[in-house]
Design a protein around this motif. Structure first.
Motif, PDB file in Angstrom:
ATOM      1  N   ILE A   2       0.851  -1.036   0.117  1.00  0.00           N
ATOM      2  CA  ILE A   2      -0.020   0.139  -0.084  1.00  0.00           C
ATOM      3  C   ILE A   2       0.972   1.085   0.041  1.00  0.00           C
ATOM      4  CG2 ILE A   2      -1.574   1.382   1.446  1.00  0.00           C
ATOM      5  CD1 ILE A   2      -3.024  -1.132   2.190  1.00  0.00           C
ATOM      6  N   ASN A   3       1.882   1.184   0.677  1.00  0.00           N
ATOM      7  CA  ASN A   3       3.071   2.483   0.847  1.00  0.00           C
ATOM      8  C   ASN A   3       3.700   2.717  -0.569  1.00  0.00           C
ATOM      9  OD1 ASN A   3       2.325   2.934   3.541  1.00  0.00           O
ATOM     10  ND2 ASN A   3       4.107   1.787   4.357  1.00  0.00           N
ATOM     11  N   TYR A   4       4.095   1.412  -1.243  1.00  0.00           N
ATOM     12  CA  TYR A   4       4.684   1.648  -2.459  1.00  0.00           C
ATOM     13  C   TYR A   4       3.554   2.135  -3.426  1.00  0.00           C
ATOM     14  CZ  TYR A   4       7.413   0.008  -6.347  1.00  0.00           C
ATOM     15  OH  TYR A   4       7.907   0.390  -7.558  1.00  0.00           O
ATOM     16  N   ILE A   5       2.400   1.733  -3.387  1.00  0.00           N
ATOM     17  CA  ILE A   5       1.402   2.244  -4.510  1.00  0.00           C
ATOM     18  C   ILE A   5       1.118   3.646  -4.153  1.00  0.00           C
ATOM     19  CG2 ILE A   5      -1.203   2.056  -4.902  1.00  0.00           C
ATOM     20  CD1 ILE A   5      -1.130  -0.887  -4.425  1.00  0.00           C
ATOM     21  N   GLN A   6       1.053   4.207  -2.862  1.00  0.00           N
ATOM     22  CA  GLN A   6       0.610   5.542  -2.638  1.00  0.00           C
ATOM     23  C   GLN A   6       1.761   6.462  -3.141  1.00  0.00           C
ATOM     24  OE1 GLN A   6       0.029   4.839   1.524  1.00  0.00           O
ATOM     25  NE2 GLN A   6      -2.242   5.190   1.226  1.00  0.00           N
ATOM     26  N   ALA A   7       3.314   5.818  -2.811  1.00  0.00           N
ATOM     27  CA  ALA A   7       4.292   6.967  -3.177  1.00  0.00           C
ATOM     28  C   ALA A   7       4.485   6.685  -4.977  1.00  0.00           C
ATOM     29  CB  ALA A   7       5.609   6.027  -2.446  1.00  0.00           C
ATOM     30  N   ASN A   8       4.167   5.456  -5.345  1.00  0.00           N
ATOM     31  CA  ASN A   8       4.406   5.625  -6.963  1.00  0.00           C
ATOM     32  C   ASN A   8       3.216   5.608  -7.878  1.00  0.00           C
ATOM     33  OD1 ASN A   8       7.570   4.717  -6.741  1.00  0.00           O
ATOM     34  ND2 ASN A   8       6.568   3.639  -5.171  1.00  0.00           N
ATOM     35  N   PHE A   9       1.940   5.858  -7.473  1.00  0.00           N
ATOM     36  CA  PHE A   9       1.079   5.807  -8.225  1.00  0.00           C
ATOM     37  C   PHE A   9       1.094   6.640  -9.517  1.00  0.00           C
ATOM     38  CE2 PHE A   9      -0.023   9.650  -6.000  1.00  0.00           C
ATOM     39  CZ  PHE A   9      -0.868  10.580  -6.859  1.00  0.00           C
ATOM     40  N   LYS A  10       1.779   7.582  -9.687  1.00  0.00           N
ATOM     41  CA  LYS A  10       1.935   8.703 -10.769  1.00  0.00           C
ATOM     42  C   LYS A  10       2.630   7.749 -11.777  1.00  0.00           C
ATOM     43  CE  LYS A  10       1.794  13.040  -8.618  1.00  0.00           C
ATOM     44  NZ  LYS A  10       2.715  14.307  -8.368  1.00  0.00           N
ATOM     45  N   ARG A  11       3.308   6.734 -11.518  1.00  0.00           N
ATOM     46  CA  ARG A  11       3.892   5.949 -12.467  1.00  0.00           C
ATOM     47  C   ARG A  11       2.903   4.745 -13.082  1.00  0.00           C
ATOM     48  NH1 ARG A  11       7.153   2.652 -11.702  1.00  0.00           N
ATOM     49  NH2 ARG A  11       7.779   2.631  -9.563  1.00  0.00           N
ATOM     50  N   GLN A  12       1.739   4.498 -12.275  1.00  0.00           N
ATOM     51  CA  GLN A  12       0.781   3.599 -12.595  1.00  0.00           C
ATOM     52  C   GLN A  12       1.768   2.240 -12.705  1.00  0.00           C
ATOM     53  OE1 GLN A  12      -2.819   4.099 -13.112  1.00  0.00           O
ATOM     54  NE2 GLN A  12      -2.038   5.833 -11.776  1.00  0.00           N
ATOM     55  N   ASN A  66       8.037  -9.502  -2.763  1.00  0.00           N
ATOM     56  CA  ASN A  66       8.637 -10.955  -2.917  1.00  0.00           C
ATOM     57  C   ASN A  66       7.444 -12.140  -2.924  1.00  0.00           C
ATOM     58  OD1 ASN A  66      11.140 -10.079  -2.717  1.00  0.00           O
ATOM     59  ND2 ASN A  66      11.022  -9.551  -0.448  1.00  0.00           N
ATOM     60  N   LEU A  67       6.364 -11.742  -3.833  1.00  0.00           N
ATOM     61  CA  LEU A  67       5.421 -12.663  -4.011  1.00  0.00           C
ATOM     62  C   LEU A  67       5.036 -12.803  -5.390  1.00  0.00           C
ATOM     63  CD1 LEU A  67       2.809 -11.552  -1.436  1.00  0.00           C
ATOM     64  CD2 LEU A  67       4.200 -13.292  -1.180  1.00  0.00           C
ATOM     65  N   GLU A 121       2.577  -6.928 -11.616  1.00  0.00           N
ATOM     66  CA  GLU A 121       3.860  -7.687 -11.375  1.00  0.00           C
ATOM     67  C   GLU A 121       4.867  -6.881 -10.548  1.00  0.00           C
ATOM     68  OE1 GLU A 121       2.036  -7.403 -14.260  1.00  0.00           O
ATOM     69  OE2 GLU A 121       1.491  -9.633 -14.288  1.00  0.00           O
ATOM     70  N   GLU A 122       5.089  -5.804 -10.923  1.00  0.00           N
ATOM     71  CA  GLU A 122       6.162  -4.588 -10.363  1.00  0.00           C
ATOM     72  C   GLU A 122       5.737  -4.587  -8.754  1.00  0.00           C
ATOM     73  OE1 GLU A 122       7.223  -0.155 -10.202  1.00  0.00           O
ATOM     74  OE2 GLU A 122       6.247  -0.747 -11.840  1.00  0.00           O
ATOM     75  N   ILE A 123       4.216  -4.507  -8.459  1.00  0.00           N
ATOM     76  CA  ILE A 123       4.144  -4.233  -7.042  1.00  0.00           C
ATOM     77  C   ILE A 123       4.314  -5.673  -6.103  1.00  0.00           C
ATOM     78  CG2 ILE A 123       2.426  -3.748  -5.256  1.00  0.00           C
ATOM     79  CD1 ILE A 123       0.694  -2.213  -7.360  1.00  0.00           C
ATOM     80  N   ALA A 124       4.021  -6.756  -6.891  1.00  0.00           N
ATOM     81  CA  ALA A 124       4.246  -8.077  -6.198  1.00  0.00           C
ATOM     82  C   ALA A 124       5.633  -8.453  -5.981  1.00  0.00           C
ATOM     83  CB  ALA A 124       3.693  -9.279  -7.190  1.00  0.00           C
TER      84      ALA A 124
END
Length: 282
Positions: free
Chosen positions: A16-26, A37-38, A30-33
């Motif tokens: 969630i923190n990663y999405i919030q910090a990087n949402f402008k890159r959409q 490490n999943l 696969e990248e978030i997973a």
């Protein structure tokens, strides 16, 4: 919390923190997973269980929240799309229609082309304001002060065209206080909400009069057993009092829980419905 549950919780929090910090890159699934490490499949399932929605949908919620702020600042649709990380106004349009039930232009204009009829009425549980569009009922709320109730309605769509008139849609909705609840399907609704909110509200409509459900029950029906808190939030956002029976949802402990229009009113409605559903025969 068990060790594995704590690990899963921390992974979802990190995602969630990663999405919030990087949402402008959409970022894609696969990248978030990979960040937590999943595998994409395992991450999708785990995220949905813990957050009550998919990673893609969560990214959309973050994106549209940011886009709304830009539109409020009078940014153009094109600039808003690019600043939000979308490829153009077409994707911005699809995002708004999918999440908000309106185009970004309509949102920016505050519902400028929307026609809303409204009327004030009495119910067994106090005064209510009921409003409708040509598509159906869009708002019902109990109120203490008439002017404040109307101001709250107009705040949702400040540029809509309002007319105080009791139309057929409103009449059908008001009949629910005195007619057969089984005829609920005859009432049309015009609701604006996320997929998850709409699913929760639909689940509420399936709770029979005189019966109660818990937040956990609703979450399980939606196949998201860990989403009780998200269910509670969606219930709190219910725009149509009584008709969408959020008053029939209580805590698993048996406590009534909160109610947007007051716990005393919730108690009265539950008692009234129980008496209607199970009349005492002399």
């Amino acid at each position: 919390m068990k060790p594995q549950e704590e690990i899963n919780f921390n992974r979802i929090a990190e995602a969630i923190n990663y999405i919030q910090a990087n949402f402008k890159r959409q970022p894609n699934l696969e990248e978030i997973a990979e960040k937590v490490n999943l595998s994409p499949f395992h991450f999708q399932r785990l995220f949905s269980e813990w957050a009550g929605t998919t990673p893609k949908r969560f990214l959309q919620y973050i994106s549209i929240g940011y886009a709304k702020e830009l539109l409020k600042e009078n940014q153009s649709l094109f600039a808003t799309a690019l600043e939000t990380g979308l490829s153009g106004t077409g994707r911005l349009h699809d995002l708004f229609v999918n999440i908000e039930g309106m185009t970004p232009g309509e949102y920016k204009n505050g519902g400028e082309n929307l026609h809303i009829n409204y009327s004030f009425a009495e119910s067994p549980f106090g005064n209510i304001l009921v409003a409708s569009t040509p598509k159906g009922i869009c708002h019902i709320a109990f109120y203490e002060v008439e002017s404040k109730a109307l101001a709250d309605l107009m705040h949702k769509f400040p540029s809509a065209q309002y007319q105080q008139i009791l139309d057929k849609e409103q009449q059908n909705a008001l009949y629910i206080f005195s007619h057969d609840w089984s005829k609920l399907h005859q009432i049309k609704l015009h609701l604006k909400g996320t997929d998850f909110q709409l699913k929760v509200w639909e689940a509420l409509l399936k709770i029979p009069m005189g019966k109660l459900a818990t937040y956990g029950n609703i979450a399980k029906q939606l196949q998201n057993p860990n989403a009780s808190r998200a269910v509670g939030t969606a219930i709190g956002d219910n725009p149509v009092a009584f008709l969408i029976p959020c008053h029939r949802v209580i805590q698993s402990s048996g406590a009534l829980g909160g109610y947007h229009w007051g716990v005393n009113r919730k108690t009265a409605i539950i008692g009234w419905e129980a008496a209607k559903a199970n009349p005492i025969i002399p």
